[in-house]
Design an enzyme around this catalytic site. Sequence first.
Site, short mmCIF file in Angstrom:
data_model
loop_
_atom_site.label_atom_id
_atom_site.label_comp_id
_atom_site.label_asym_id
_atom_site.label_seq_id
_atom_site.Cartn_x
_atom_site.Cartn_y
_atom_site.Cartn_z
N SER A 44 0.84 -1.20 0.00
CA SER A 44 0.00 0.00 0.00
C SER A 44 0.87 1.25 0.00
O SER A 44 2.01 1.23 0.49
CB SER A 44 -0.90 0.01 1.24
OG SER A 44 -1.54 1.26 1.42
N TYR B 122 -2.52 -0.60 10.15
CA TYR B 122 -2.45 -1.02 8.75
C TYR B 122 -1.20 -0.45 8.08
O TYR B 122 -0.47 -1.15 7.39
CB TYR B 122 -3.70 -0.56 8.02
CG TYR B 122 -3.70 -0.86 6.54
CD1 TYR B 122 -3.99 -2.14 6.08
CD2 TYR B 122 -3.42 0.14 5.61
CE1 TYR B 122 -3.99 -2.41 4.72
CE2 TYR B 122 -3.42 -0.14 4.26
CZ TYR B 122 -3.70 -1.41 3.81
OH TYR B 122 -3.70 -1.68 2.47
#
Length: 245
Positions: free
Chosen positions: A142, A157
């Site tokens: 990501s 995350y």
Amino acid sequence: MDTDHQPVSLITGADRGIGLALARRLAGAGHALVLHSNDGPGLERSVAEAGWSERRVLTAAHDVADADAVEAAVAAAVDRFGRVDNLLNVAGVAYRGGVLDTDLEVWEQTLRTNLTGYFLMSRAVLPHMKDAGTGTIVNMSSTWGKRGAPPGAMLAYSVSKFGVEGLTKGLIEEARAWGVKVSSIVLDKVDTGFRDNMRPHVEYGPEQRARMLSAEDVADAAMAVLSSSNRAHPSTIELDAWLWA
């Protein structure tokens, strides 16, 4: 089953979203599929709806952070198909929260699934790839693994994806001697059910979602990695949702 000329690809988080899009694309390209998910019934429904031949698909329902279950599932795949050519680490979770409001349970679950799971899956398949002298591992990452999360957003995350980037880079150096490629695909704003945990905090309308990446866009990038020549190593692909700006 004769898989001498049929690639064997293992996908985690394969019951929906990016994992399922990858499974569809790889099945269309003639791959045998090893599909893992912690949602066994959901995975079986997806396989049934796809209509894939049972001879070409092996499923396993387990937590990717369960070391014994991972080893057993990979051993079953090798026993069934003779090898694993490609590992696509997709399974992941995301929860809202910054340093002051992220529960320890959420923190640990996020790191276990998003990072430890990638490590355990890689550790399980690499001996087989090493023996074969070839293979590819693709880790879904990501943009938040390249920069910090905004205040109060998905801190756990973000940290897990920084870890995925470090894991990928370390595996690249270790696995190159075995003829194994390791790559990360760095994603920005993908419209999948992965965002379900965010809906109480933020909701996007149809026009915004149309500007996000789709699961199929991610599958395109993964196929580019898997189809690269032995001379080329796309170690990182950054897939931007460029229409969002």
